[in-house]
Design a protein around this motif. Structure first.
Motif, PDB file in Angstrom:
ATOM      1  N   UNK E 237       0.760  -1.245   0.000  1.00 44.25           N
ATOM      2  CA  UNK E 237       0.000   0.000   0.000  1.00 44.25           C
ATOM      3  C   UNK E 237       0.785   1.286   0.000  1.00 44.25           C
ATOM      4  N   UNK E 238       2.000   1.249   0.459  1.00 37.77           N
ATOM      5  CA  UNK E 238       2.627   2.532   0.775  1.00 37.77           C
ATOM      6  C   UNK E 238       3.818   2.913  -0.104  1.00 37.77           C
ATOM      7  N   UNK E 239       4.032   2.208  -1.179  1.00 35.80           N
ATOM      8  CA  UNK E 239       5.135   2.593  -2.055  1.00 35.80           C
ATOM      9  C   UNK E 239       4.871   3.975  -2.655  1.00 35.80           C
ATOM     10  N   UNK E 240       5.923   4.786  -2.686  1.00 37.15           N
ATOM     11  CA  UNK E 240       5.804   6.101  -3.311  1.00 37.15           C
ATOM     12  C   UNK E 240       7.020   6.343  -4.187  1.00 37.15           C
ATOM     13  N   UNK E 241       6.760   6.808  -5.404  1.00 37.60           N
ATOM     14  CA  UNK E 241       7.866   7.128  -6.303  1.00 37.60           C
ATOM     15  C   UNK E 241       7.393   8.151  -7.311  1.00 37.60           C
ATOM     16  N   UNK E 242       8.338   8.817  -7.927  1.00 34.45           N
ATOM     17  CA  UNK E 242       8.023   9.737  -9.003  1.00 34.45           C
ATOM     18  C   UNK E 242       8.732   9.249 -10.254  1.00 34.45           C
ATOM     19  N   UNK E 243       8.027   9.255 -11.371  1.00 33.98           N
ATOM     20  CA  UNK E 243       8.700   8.927 -12.629  1.00 33.98           C
ATOM     21  C   UNK E 243       8.593  10.151 -13.528  1.00 33.98           C
ATOM     22  N   UNK E 244       9.750  10.650 -13.941  1.00 29.91           N
ATOM     23  CA  UNK E 244       9.733  11.750 -14.897  1.00 29.91           C
ATOM     24  C   UNK E 244      10.069  11.154 -16.272  1.00 29.91           C
TER      25      UNK E 244
END
Ligand SMILES: Cc1ncc(C[n+]2csc(CCOP(=O)(O)OP(=O)(O)O)c2C)c(N)n1
Ligand SMILES: Cc1ncc(C[n+]2csc(CCOP(=O)(O)OP(=O)(O)O)c2C)c(N)n1
Ligand code: SF4
Ligand code: SF4
Ligand code: SF4
Ligand code: SF4
Ligand code: SF4
Ligand code: SF4
Ligand SMILES: [Mg+2]
Ligand SMILES: [Mg+2]
Lengths: 356, 269, 77, 183, 356, 269, 183, 77
Positions: E237-244
């Motif tokens: 539930x808690x994965x966080x990432x940014x993909x540019x």
């Protein structure tokens, strides 16, 4: 069988250290390794050494830092919570390049946990539970005899590479008795002199300094590059592993106590006609990638078994890198897996149930 | 008298020259910081006792972290607070060496409380130079355990309030309770006469080690003018007006005075 | 008793601690700046110096050396 | 040949040293052996136990959840270990401190009042040797003589006088067991 | 730009914690995070909270254990060597399921090292530098604003999962100023009650116990299984990432300060016509494997950049599992890589120089 | 009088019954271990002061690690040596709670030295029950900092030799030096009369907390017959013949006695 | 638009607050900004510096090894930073405390005795504002008025009286710079 | 004054500490073994008990309860 004596793992380890020229032991009691300090408290004074029951594990590791920096072969031992407390000190030793041996007779964690055998401090030992880019050589012996053997090796490599070395045992290895052949004692006076050690200048040479402070980032990075070069050399030269039945199709990867039980399960599996071998790392860092490479060509699967919920399996996965399925079976918190349980997992692997 | 004459004038009697045990470098200490005086006293005593060649110093973490560059003797830099443990390790390996630690009040009286108490408990034959400047200098002026009541620091911005942050810790009084402490004294680096007394105390603390009387500890009331927000001169005056009343000077223990071999501990080695 | 006082000027950090301790008011801070950017201490009328050494004892940076010309030897110095 | 035996009893009954002597004896005879104790604070006042494995081949694991035999020195130990023994395995029970009989029917059982017999020999502390003698009479995994050799090695000089007593205890246990088996 | 204020990272983090309902801070000074305790020492008394400058990092983390166990939102902060000293305490918190937030403004290591920014405590934070099978949620924010945002999230997840949460910053993030929008303050009294916390029974209910001791191995394992179930839920539930630039062919994986610099390098690389994107984990544990899976189908290569000599790269390799080459570039000891250096590595990757 | 009557006889005056603040379980302590007596005294005082409902206890690591099962109050188990820090965290959150730690001599006087000294320095309004049994009981009888000179333990097999292992540490004497200590006393659990005195001291140590006088610490000289290798009765005699001469009984500090509100510290909370 | 400027000088010269004011001003104008100080004990007595980036887009990295401009408040800072500035970049030099001229020929240079000018205004402590005024005259990355706004925000109530002095310093710096450039 | 002393026998660990402290020699260790395997303490001639409570104060395991029958009330008990 002359020359063999029946010894408790903890005591055999302690005696082996004395024979490896260790004359300084600093420790703080914790189950299940108390026989090590207790043995040392009686034995070291007999050989002109010194035993100190330190006020804490922190003090103990920093006494090792002092004694190691002063040129002696020094050791400390503890078990899981106590070893967590030593992490800052180990990081310092790595950075200041002070040799020393740290024994962790792992018990069930996390927290206060329990006192039964476990392998759940693998990450801490191999990834550096302390801060910064450092590694320690880590041995994971599987028998009392091997424990004796790696102690000598640990002191040798600690001095050779000027680095802390960890011996990762567990409560069972420490408490059990097995026949061992002890090595011939080394006279510490016969060891090569350490020009870098603090001994007093005697007015004859410039001062030596044992230090890990580098306020200038470039200098701090240079220190790190020096360490990394050393680590690369260690990786290239010091990997140790045992492969049983190297011509197998499937492999169980396990170390220490767990490897012994896996061996039983493998014997049974082979009796049932499965082509299963054992790949047993003896050095946990450097991880014996080379041994894996020798079998990976024909390996159809790996099963990693640990007394943890999945730590060494990451190293297996990193080496295998997708070239074969890697599955995992673990018990933790002091529970020792039985060979029957492992046999079931082996059969799952052979039947293709292994997960990546 | 220009600064370039480094020669000793012929036939003159030396009143003061740079001690040999002090490395010939300029320290990083702030102008007027009395750490420099404490260094010099230690070096003078090492010279006078002629033990620099068998001295091993332990630098701690604090403004004096670079002490390993300043003494002309073998040195080990220790983790914050652990200098007495490091020194213990060294001394047990080299019982004939003259081992000393140099520690601040954050190092010795906060994070390193257990280590100093237990080195004293064990009666380790070590010398401890303890710089009490009532503040964490190195990290920018936070409260130390020795900070005075109502003293402002960056972590007691309204002044140290005992109800929340407690009372100044008196290290000498506490350590001298321990049987393994051989010599315990407090002096101040606030004036030439106090510095002269401080030097005597430093010398005694080394002699306690040499005589095997157990741990020798000298607390030196020091200034940190920068973090106190004072001029160097005002800082010395503050030591005398504000610190000494809380930290009385004097010898708290001297096992060598008990005379007699009876008082002498076997050298742990 | 005649004293000789020397300042290793480039070591001086200009803290001024030596100035008030001199019983003979020999020392003052110079107007110039030394290599480290500090105004160094210097001796004015050094012939007043008795070689008591108080200034050196006070200096945190071992800037000061002090000698004493014992009356007997003064002539030979 | 590989035999795993668990020995269990109260803290003071000498089960740990009984196990060590068996392991020593095996080692003297050139066999592979391991001895593994229970450990930890739960021992305090509770039952202690150890596992000894004697084998012709290197012992893979010192842990044995299905021992070939158990030497049971008190009642709580019977409750705890009876179920673990392999079918057809051996139970030696010290009836002096275990009022309950074995409940399984698929085991060989030697039941003898080891503590009482030891008392008759003059020292309750050799109850462990009585039991060990009984065990060896049925499972002669090592010679009783090797146990005596082990004892000679283990005892300090001023205790060597205890050897005859221990020998008698071993013999008495063996005798009693043989009588039961032939009976 | 109303609502924006210019704040130092350390102070913004501290203020964000206060606004997240943190009323208890226990710390010990260490550069480069001193502004956090300093800020708290002034601010907490204003809101009826308590600041203690503890005698050590060990005491500080154990005060957090006490305060967290007593039901409060509590925090500690430190930097590398100090965080090593907290490892035993963090292991205890994980085992006893005590919530709390631990900030590490990482500096150059190992040992005393230096005080410039680094990322070389990634292993310690994500693998558990302490003993036993436990994990902590770890955030690796990249801007002062994100640091503010993850602080709120950290307290929320700590309470939700009853687990310690680590915020891994670095000296640069702590020292720099950037405009931030601060969240609305939460009144701690409005938070859901914690029935498990020690408050005194009031004679009305049975005692509660905060504990991590399980002398029985099976019970200790059961505690571990409970933790693992929680960890699986967190991973899900808690994965966080940014993909540019998600449609790229090549990806640079980096977090925190390093990710900012990589973004510059990527802009330049794209200007040169390379199809390179950024994959920036925000949660370091759980590692955002799902984000990697979204790009791995078309990815021709990954370059991991860290201010360490190779730590997160292991997680990247574990996720990629041989499906694409993974290369690494790192600086350490307080050296911050320049975008030019990174650009060179990107070009190497694109030209096929990436190693597995 | 069989063991089955659990009812109170009608009309009889109660001289002694199990305190309510003690959980109705059998402890794991060895027969004759005085930890049991210390537990009972704490529970009695909690009952008498009627504060069990607002009490929060902190169990430490040592034989008394399971104390969280034995007191009928909210409890936190703390890492070895850190109980005073854990208690500080709790007390600051719940200033109205009655917070106590229960610690052995390994826990408090070895690994936890810094924590106890600094809780005292801060004047935390906590109660500390300190069990001095001159040994590490839990781990099987190793030396404690309080082990007597020449006492044999598993890590001083030839008896504690001060030259190598130091001298017994006197915690009360050391802690009472600190201004933040409100009440410091030593008693012995060696006889009914000493136990009666011990109870008074325990009560005072709680009252020090309730009155906001700062840290209340009671050192209780206790037996560890198992690791001392003695019968329970002999162990009590050894406390009187061997321990008390080294650890004199008495009140070392009592800020409430200074009477006057002046002595009263603001409750840190 | 993206401009990175490093400001450097002795500890007491107010280089840190000069940088913060510039960053504040940028923020007030709706720009993206970062401010990054040098930190640590080496500051003690040595030189301090900070890097400010003002940009229309989010600032990727607050570190800048090739700044567009440098404000040099003393001699050691010139030695350290002159080489870093991009070709064509700007150097503002406080000649009061820097006796050496710039050695590179590819830079725009404004050299003014900021400390002396500040002293003339009545307070050497506004030397930083004189230099900042000069800088903004050449690189008007923010309005001087925004800097004044920032100052109003930053100064506590009892210091607001210092604002006119700071405004004069900014203006004096700007004037001097313009005169130099047109000269 | 009459005392009433009760032993919660199954809690007793047989340590014997209560025995010597009884001024009336009321207590002895029994020959039997309790559920925990210890010989419990028991009262012999309980009528001698004065209810002084010393035994209870000494017992580490809260085995002992003590009551006192005040003379006036003794009859009503
Ligand atoms: C484990 C650890 N914690 C904290 C620090 C940060 N630190 C460095 S010096 C210091 C305190 C210095 O104060 P003091 O010992 O009084 O020395 P001073 O600078 O005043 O001479 C601290 C907390 C550190 N380096 N390591
Ligand atoms: C960090 C850590 N170190 C060591 C231990 C092992 N340990 C458990 S109890 C104990 C000492 C117990 O002695 P003491 O505090 O005197 O209590 P006692 O058992 O004598 O009542 C030790 C060293 C531990 N659990 N954790
Ligand atoms: S900060 Fe204080 S203690 Fe440190 S060097 Fe400067 S004046 Fe001395
Ligand atoms: S030696 Fe004495 S008289 Fe001479 S300058 Fe120094 S203080 Fe003055
Ligand atoms: S005391 Fe020393 S450093 Fe200070 S001004 Fe005088 S000579 Fe210079
Ligand atoms: S070991 Fe000692 S302290 Fe622990 S319970 Fe037994 S007698 Fe008590
Ligand atoms: S109450 Fe007193 S008299 Fe009665 S049994 Fe107990 S000790 Fe003896
Ligand atoms: S003191 Fe208590 S436990 Fe000990 S024998 Fe007497 S009743 Fe039993
Ligand atoms: Mg200080
Ligand atoms: Mg104890």
């Amino acid at each position: 069988m002359s020359g063999k004596v029946l010894m408790k793992g903890n005591e055999a380890l302690a005696e082996a250290a004395v024979r490896a020229g260790c004359r300084f032991f600093f420790g703080y009691p914790i189950t299940p390794q108390n026989e090590i300090p207790e043995y040392m408290s009686g034995r070291l004074p007999e050989v002109g050494g010194q035993f100190i029951q330190a006020e804490s594990e922190l003090a103990a590791i920093n006494m090792v830092y002092g004694a190691g920096g002063a040129g002696a072969r020094a050791m400390t031992s503890s078990s899981s919570p106590g070893v967590s407390l030593k992490q800052e000190g180990i990081s310092y030793m790595a950075a200041a390049e002070v040799p020393g041996v740290i024994v962790n007779m792992v018990r069930g964690g996390p927290g206060l946990g329990g006192i039964q055998p476990a392998q759940s401090d693998y990450f801490q030992a191999t990834r550096g539970g302390g801060h910064g880019d450092y590694r320690t050589i880590v041995f994971g012996p599987a028998t009392v005899q091997e424990m004796v053997d790696v102690v000598g090796k640990a002191f040798e490599l600690a001095d050779k590479y000027r680095t802390p070395v960890v011996i990762l045992g567990d409560g069972m290895l420490g408490q059990m008795m097995e026949p061992v052949v002890l090595p011939e004692p080394i006279d510490p006076a016969s060891l090569p002199p350490k020009a870098w050690a603090t001994t007093g200048t005697g007015g004859r040479r410039p001062p030596v300094v044992i230090n890990s402070l580098y306020l200038d980032a470039a200098e701090c990075e240079a220190m790190n590059r020096r360490l990394q070069a050393k680590y690369r050399e260690i990786c290239a030269r010091e990997q140790m592993a045992e492969i049983a039945f190297p011509d197998s199709e499937y492999f169980v990867a396990a170390y220490g106590t767990t490897a012994r039980i896996c061996r039983m399960a493998i014997q049974e599996a082979r009796a049932r006609g499965h082509r299963v071998g054992l790949l047993r790392p003896v050095t946990l860092w450097p991880f014996p990638a080379e041994a894996f490479e020798t079998v990976i060509g024909r390996a159809k699967g790996f099963l990693t078994v640990e007394m943890s919920l999945g730590q060494m399996v990451e190293d297996v996965r990193l080496v295998v890198a997708g070239r074969a399925p890697v599955s995992f079976y673990g018990r933790t918190g002091g529970v020792v897996p039985s060979s029957d349980e492992i046999l079931i997992e082996i059969e799952k692997m052979v039947e293709g149930g292994g997960s990546m | 008298m220009t600064s370039r004459d480094t020669e000793r004038p012929l036939g003159a009697e030396v009143v003061y020259e740079r001690p040999r045990a002090l490395a010939d470098v300029v320290t990083h200490y702030c102008p007027g910081c009395t750490h420099g005086i404490a260094h010099r006293l230690v070096a003078e005593v090492l010279d006078e006792l002629d033990v620099a060649g068998r001295a091993i110093g332990v630098a701690s973490v604090g403004c004096s972290v670079l002490a390993y560059k300043y003494f002309n003797v073998d040195m080990q830099q220790a983790a914050h607070g652990r200098a007495p443990a490091v020194a213990t390790g060294i001394k047990r390996v080299h019982p004939e060496a003259v081992v000393f630690t140099y520690q601040g009040d954050g190092d010795l009286a906060a994070i390193g409380t257990a280590e100093i108490i237990h080195a004293a408990m064990r009666g380790e034959n070590l010398t401890v130079i303890f710089i009490n400047n009532a503040i964490f200098g190195m990290t920018g002026g936070q409260m130390a355990p020795t900070t005075l009541v109502a003293q402002k620091t960056t972590t007691t911005p309204r002044g140290r309030d005992p109800a929340r942050a407690g009372y100044p810790i008196r290290v000498c009084e506490m350590v001298s309770v321990l049987d393994g402490a051989g010599y315990v004294a407090r002096a101040a680096l606030s004036s030439p006469s106090n510095i002269a007394r401080a030097k005597k105390a430093v010398r005694k603390a080394f002699e306690s080690q040499l005589g095997g009387y157990g741990l020798g500890l000298v607390e030196l009331l020091s200034s940190c003018n920068v973090n106190w927000g004072m001029s160097p001169g005002d800082a010395l005056r503050w030591i005398e007006t504000d610190m000494i009343p809380v930290y009385p000077l004097g010898v708290f223990k001297d096992r060598s005075e008990a005379g007699a071999e009876a008082a002498r501990m076997e050298v742990a080695g | 008793m005649k004293g000789l006082v020397f300042f290793d000027e480039d070591r001086c950090k200009g803290c001024g601690l030596c100035v008030p301790v001199c019983p003979k008011d020999v020392i003052r801070m110079a107007d110039r700046i030394n290599v480290r950017g500090y105004p160094p201490a210097e001796a004015v009328e050094p012939e007043r110096c008795t070689g008591c050494g108080l200034c050196a004892r006070m200096c945190p940076d071992t800037v000061i050396r002090v000698y004493r010309q014992t009356p007997a030897r003064a002539g030979k110095g | 040949m590989r035999l795993a035996v668990i020995m269990a009893g109260f803290g003071g009954q000498g089960v740990m040293s009984m196990g060590q002597l068996l392991a020593y004896a095996g080692m003297f005879e050139g066999k592979e052996v391991t001895w593994l104790p229970s450990y930890g604070p739960e021992m305090r006042g509770g039952t202690a136990n150890c596992t000894v494995i004697v084998s012709d081949e290197p012992v893979a694991s010192p842990v044995e959840t299905k021992p070939d035999a158990c030497i049971i020195m008190n009642r709580p130990s019977l409750d705890r270990f009876e179920g673990a023994v392999v079918p057809g395995g051996l139970l030696v029970i010290n009836t002096s401190l275990c009022d309950k009989p074995a409940s399984r029917g698929d085991l060989r059982v030697v039941a003898l009042p080891a503590t009482d017999l030891a008392a008759e020999l003059g020292d309750v502390r050799v109850a462990n040797m009585v039991a060990l003698g009984a065990f060896l009479a049925v499972e002669p995994v090592v010679q009783a003589a090797s146990v005596v050799d082990a004892l000679k090695k283990a005892l300090p000089a001023h205790r060597q006088n205890l050897i005859p007593l221990n020998e008698r205890a071993l013999a008495l246990g063996a005798e009693t067991a043989r009588a039961q088996l032939t009976a």
